[in-house]
Design a protein around this motif. Structure first.
Motif, PDB file in Angstrom:
ATOM      1  N   ILE A 210       0.844  -1.203   0.000  1.00  0.00           N
ATOM      2  CA  ILE A 210       0.000   0.000   0.000  1.00  0.00           C
ATOM      3  C   ILE A 210       0.874   1.245   0.000  1.00  0.00           C
ATOM      4  N   LEU A 211       0.651   2.088  -0.994  1.00  0.00           N
ATOM      5  CA  LEU A 211       1.397   3.337  -1.112  1.00  0.00           C
ATOM      6  C   LEU A 211       0.464   4.505  -0.816  1.00  0.00           C
ATOM      7  N   HIS A 212       0.832   5.302   0.173  1.00  0.00           N
ATOM      8  CA  HIS A 212       0.048   6.475   0.554  1.00  0.00           C
ATOM      9  C   HIS A 212       0.904   7.728   0.426  1.00  0.00           C
ATOM     10  N   HIS A 213       0.240   8.884   0.538  1.00  0.00           N
ATOM     11  CA  HIS A 213       0.958  10.163   0.510  1.00  0.00           C
ATOM     12  C   HIS A 213       0.448  11.059   1.628  1.00  0.00           C
ATOM     13  N   LEU A 214       1.360  11.812   2.187  1.00  0.00           N
ATOM     14  CA  LEU A 214       1.010  12.879   3.116  1.00  0.00           C
ATOM     15  C   LEU A 214       1.172  14.204   2.375  1.00  0.00           C
ATOM     16  N   ILE A 215       0.095  14.952   2.300  1.00  0.00           N
ATOM     17  CA  ILE A 215       0.145  16.272   1.673  1.00  0.00           C
ATOM     18  C   ILE A 215       0.264  17.292   2.802  1.00  0.00           C
ATOM     19  N   VAL A 216       1.409  17.937   2.894  1.00  0.00           N
ATOM     20  CA  VAL A 216       1.676  18.886   3.979  1.00  0.00           C
ATOM     21  C   VAL A 216       1.419  20.294   3.469  1.00  0.00           C
ATOM     22  N   VAL A 217       0.404  20.930   4.033  1.00  0.00           N
ATOM     23  CA  VAL A 217      -0.036  22.254   3.587  1.00  0.00           C
ATOM     24  C   VAL A 217       0.254  23.269   4.693  1.00  0.00           C
ATOM     25  N   LYS A 218       0.916  24.355   4.335  1.00  0.00           N
ATOM     26  CA  LYS A 218       1.247  25.396   5.316  1.00  0.00           C
ATOM     27  C   LYS A 218       0.299  26.576   5.182  1.00  0.00           C
ATOM     28  N   LYS A 219      -0.191  27.062   6.308  1.00  0.00           N
ATOM     29  CA  LYS A 219      -1.056  28.254   6.354  1.00  0.00           C
ATOM     30  C   LYS A 219      -0.146  29.488   6.378  1.00  0.00           C
ATOM     31  N   VAL A 220      -0.290  30.366   5.401  1.00  0.00           N
ATOM     32  CA  VAL A 220       0.651  31.484   5.282  1.00  0.00           C
ATOM     33  C   VAL A 220       0.038  32.836   5.637  1.00  0.00           C
ATOM     34  N   ASP A 221      -1.286  32.910   5.776  1.00  0.00           N
ATOM     35  CA  ASP A 221      -1.903  34.201   6.094  1.00  0.00           C
ATOM     36  C   ASP A 221      -3.264  33.964   6.737  1.00  0.00           C
ATOM     37  N   VAL A 222      -3.840  35.022   7.289  1.00  0.00           N
ATOM     38  CA  VAL A 222      -5.144  34.933   7.949  1.00  0.00           C
ATOM     39  C   VAL A 222      -6.217  34.599   6.917  1.00  0.00           C
ATOM     40  N   LEU A 223      -7.115  33.719   7.291  1.00  0.00           N
ATOM     41  CA  LEU A 223      -8.167  33.258   6.396  1.00  0.00           C
ATOM     42  C   LEU A 223      -9.264  34.314   6.253  1.00  0.00           C
ATOM     43  N   PRO A 224      -9.729  34.584   5.023  1.00  0.00           N
ATOM     44  CA  PRO A 224     -10.869  35.489   4.857  1.00  0.00           C
ATOM     45  C   PRO A 224     -12.078  34.988   5.638  1.00  0.00           C
ATOM     46  N   SER A 225     -12.851  35.910   6.201  1.00  0.00           N
ATOM     47  CA  SER A 225     -13.951  35.557   7.097  1.00  0.00           C
ATOM     48  C   SER A 225     -15.059  34.764   6.410  1.00  0.00           C
ATOM     49  N   LYS A 226     -15.151  34.832   5.093  1.00  0.00           N
ATOM     50  CA  LYS A 226     -16.232  34.123   4.398  1.00  0.00           C
ATOM     51  C   LYS A 226     -16.027  32.614   4.358  1.00  0.00           C
ATOM     52  N   TYR A 227     -14.821  32.151   4.730  1.00  0.00           N
ATOM     53  CA  TYR A 227     -14.554  30.718   4.738  1.00  0.00           C
ATOM     54  C   TYR A 227     -14.503  30.185   6.169  1.00  0.00           C
ATOM     55  N   PRO A 228     -14.968  28.954   6.392  1.00  0.00           N
ATOM     56  CA  PRO A 228     -15.553  28.034   5.427  1.00  0.00           C
ATOM     57  C   PRO A 228     -16.995  28.406   5.078  1.00  0.00           C
ATOM     58  N   ARG A 229     -17.404  28.048   3.887  1.00  0.00           N
ATOM     59  CA  ARG A 229     -18.782  28.262   3.478  1.00  0.00           C
ATOM     60  C   ARG A 229     -19.664  27.138   4.041  1.00  0.00           C
ATOM     61  N   ARG A 230     -20.934  27.176   3.743  1.00  0.00           N
ATOM     62  CA  ARG A 230     -21.832  26.104   4.167  1.00  0.00           C
ATOM     63  C   ARG A 230     -21.516  24.831   3.381  1.00  0.00           C
ATOM     64  N   GLU A 231     -21.908  23.704   3.973  1.00  0.00           N
ATOM     65  CA  GLU A 231     -21.543  22.414   3.388  1.00  0.00           C
ATOM     66  C   GLU A 231     -21.994  22.273   1.939  1.00  0.00           C
TER      67      GLU A 231
END
Length: 239
Positions: A210-231
């Motif tokens: 089984i081959l898996h991947h880890l996607i490492v995402v860095k947060k670089v700035d403050v998130l706009p207030s509109k996110y997250p949206r509704r489901e």
């Protein structure tokens, strides 16, 4: 758990750079027993054979260490944790992390609360709720060093669920399978959510092909207030 499964757990963890002591093994055995018991009452997992649980749940969860982002002491949220993966195994080997388990199913939350009591965990909180709602709540928004998710949703959708919880400078670690084509299809989501892909790490699970991947995402700035949206918007109009 049988001796062979225990040896697979210990050796597999060692191959990931983790040394398991006997008390760790006892914790994993208790976890497995409760998982089987509760799985007869509700659908926690389709994987129940113990060697498969060792590989596809326990060692898979521990593989998050390959991201290099968990050293102990971090504030971590596991989003859509289900039966506690990867959060609980990580807490077992990194007891000083401050762990929040977020799960939308009340029945699974009950299981997680009992599991935490049986394992005598400190520094763990189980939350019943939805990511798109709690991501807007001040107590949770941009408060975590690390967010993890092992969900099957496409990365651009997962990002909108997870990134709101991560502080600026923190990381979201998405656990994905063999195919990572979606990494190249989420440029807009990354830009909108003020983050960037820092690393893509290939992980071959011990005792399997089984081959898996880890996607490492860095947060670089403050998130706009509109996110997250509704489901509905997240699902039908992904970024």
């Amino acid at each position: 758990m049988k001796q062979k499964s225990i040896e697979m757990l210990v050796q597999g963890a060692s191959s990931l750079g983790i040394t398991l002591e006997m008390f760790h093994v006892e914790h994993f055995q208790k976890f497995y027993s409760l998982l089987l018991e509760w799985n007869q009452k509700m659908n926690l997992t389709a994987i129940t054979e113990e060697e498969e649980v060792v590989i596809k749940h326990f060692l898979d969860s521990l593989s998050v260490i390959k991201s290099g982002k968990i050293e102990g002491g971090e504030k971590v949220i596991d989003i859509g944790t289900g039966a506690g993966f990867p959060g609980i195994p990580l807490k077992m080997v990194f007891p000083k992390i401050r762990l929040t388990l977020l799960e939308a199913s009340k029945k699974k939350v009950n299981f997680l609360n009992l599991l935490s009591q049986v394992l005598l965990f400190e520094g763990i909180e189980v939350i019943h709720g939805r990511a798109e709602e709690l991501g807007k709540v001040e107590r949770f928004r941009e408060k975590f060093d690390i967010a993890t998710a092992r969900a099957v949703a496409p990365l651009n959708i997962l990002l909108e669920y997870a990134v709101p919880f991560v502080r600026v400078g923190g990381h979201f670690i998405a656990m994905k399978g063999r195919d990572i084509e979606e990494v190249y299809q989420c440029k807009n989501a990354l830009e909108e959510l003020k983050c960037e892909i820092e690393d893509v790490i290939e992980v071959r699970l011990p005792f399997s092909d089984i081959l898996h991947h880890l996607i490492v995402v860095k947060k670089v700035d403050v998130l706009p207030s509109k996110y997250p949206r509704r489901e509905k918007a997240i699902r039908t109009k992904p970024l």
